[in-house]
Design an enzyme around this catalytic site. Sequence first.
Site, mmCIF file in Angstrom:
data_model
loop_
_atom_site.group_PDB
_atom_site.id
_atom_site.type_symbol
_atom_site.label_atom_id
_atom_site.label_comp_id
_atom_site.label_asym_id
_atom_site.label_seq_id
_atom_site.Cartn_x
_atom_site.Cartn_y
_atom_site.Cartn_z
ATOM 1 N N VAL A 182 0.424 -1.561 -3.331
ATOM 2 C CA VAL A 182 1.046 -2.723 -2.796
ATOM 3 C C VAL A 182 2.506 -2.230 -2.580
ATOM 4 C CG1 VAL A 182 -0.367 -4.522 -2.987
ATOM 5 C CG2 VAL A 182 1.027 -3.997 -5.177
ATOM 6 N N HIS A 183 2.599 -1.204 -1.623
ATOM 7 C CA HIS A 183 4.021 -0.855 -1.454
ATOM 8 C C HIS A 183 5.322 -1.906 -1.222
ATOM 9 C CE1 HIS A 183 1.875 3.139 -0.766
ATOM 10 N NE2 HIS A 183 1.274 2.197 0.355
ATOM 11 N N ASP A 184 4.887 -2.870 -0.314
ATOM 12 C CA ASP A 184 6.147 -3.794 0.191
ATOM 13 C C ASP A 184 6.524 -4.800 -0.781
ATOM 14 O OD1 ASP A 184 5.751 -2.059 2.400
ATOM 15 O OD2 ASP A 184 4.920 -3.500 3.686
#
Length: 317
Positions: free
Chosen positions: A240-242
Amino acid sequence: MTAEAVTSRPRIVLDCDPGLDDAIAILTAAHFGELLGITTVNGNVGIEHTTHNALATAQVAGLDVPVHRGAARPLIAPTMDAARIHGATGLGDVTLPGLTRSVASTDAVAFLCDTARSIDDLHLVAVGPLTNVALALRRDPDLRSRLAGLTIMGGGAHAGNVTPVAEFNVWADPEAAAIVFNEAAPLTMVGLDVTHKVLLGGDEAARMRSTGTPAAGFAASLLDFAYARCREFGLEAAPVHDATAIIAVTHPHLFRRSNHPVAVELHGEHTRGMTVTDVRPPAAIAAEAAPPPVHDVVWDADASAVIDLIVEAVVSY
């Protein structure tokens, strides 16, 4: 790195291209920060979809946050997208409600510049291609000095995800990224080095869904889709990069970072979009005639604590 409580709620403008993980980042930013506005950019999907998705996410969660539409294409590069990962609309196979909201403006750049002038302690968090931020710097060259912080989800020192060396957000508009890295130092780069360590899967989706709220169910469905796509590529969970970039702003004590010159490669046949991070000893760098600007590079995190915080944010709506 400890999971001690953070009492301050930073004032945040989120520049994004929703996108599965962007939608979860919106919920995370609203829970742990004071989310003053959302600006949208072409990226994971086209600007019509990213703007619609930002409005829909805010609507599902009941967030009273203005959404400003931004750049519809990169500065120079041809328009690319990540629909093969995020689905044709950007939000997987989730059925969205009919919109009851509309954009506050179609000039995200003006909103970024005006808000930076009027809010002394503003954190700009950019988790999509950096087109809007580059255009804002062109409109107001003093923009960076007006910000309390500039954090991007993008890049990586050791690997890419859309090419062997380039991460999608930088690769999608490398000219914009080069402007931002050159003219907005210091920024904080939350890249693949750390985001690939913050992985959510079926257990986290079940925790979200168990609350029974519309927003948590919405986020769980997004995570289900991301998890399924990641398994197609041999991964057992979804980064979940962001949302990780949001936690790096709201809970910085959970992350390990250090300062390094970073340049964006624009011309290499195999390396265009690479964030070239100089990790040599300072004495070696000092011998360079004109090293790139130095930035705060995030390398590692207390992943379990970050995951718990993201789930906590989602289930609060």
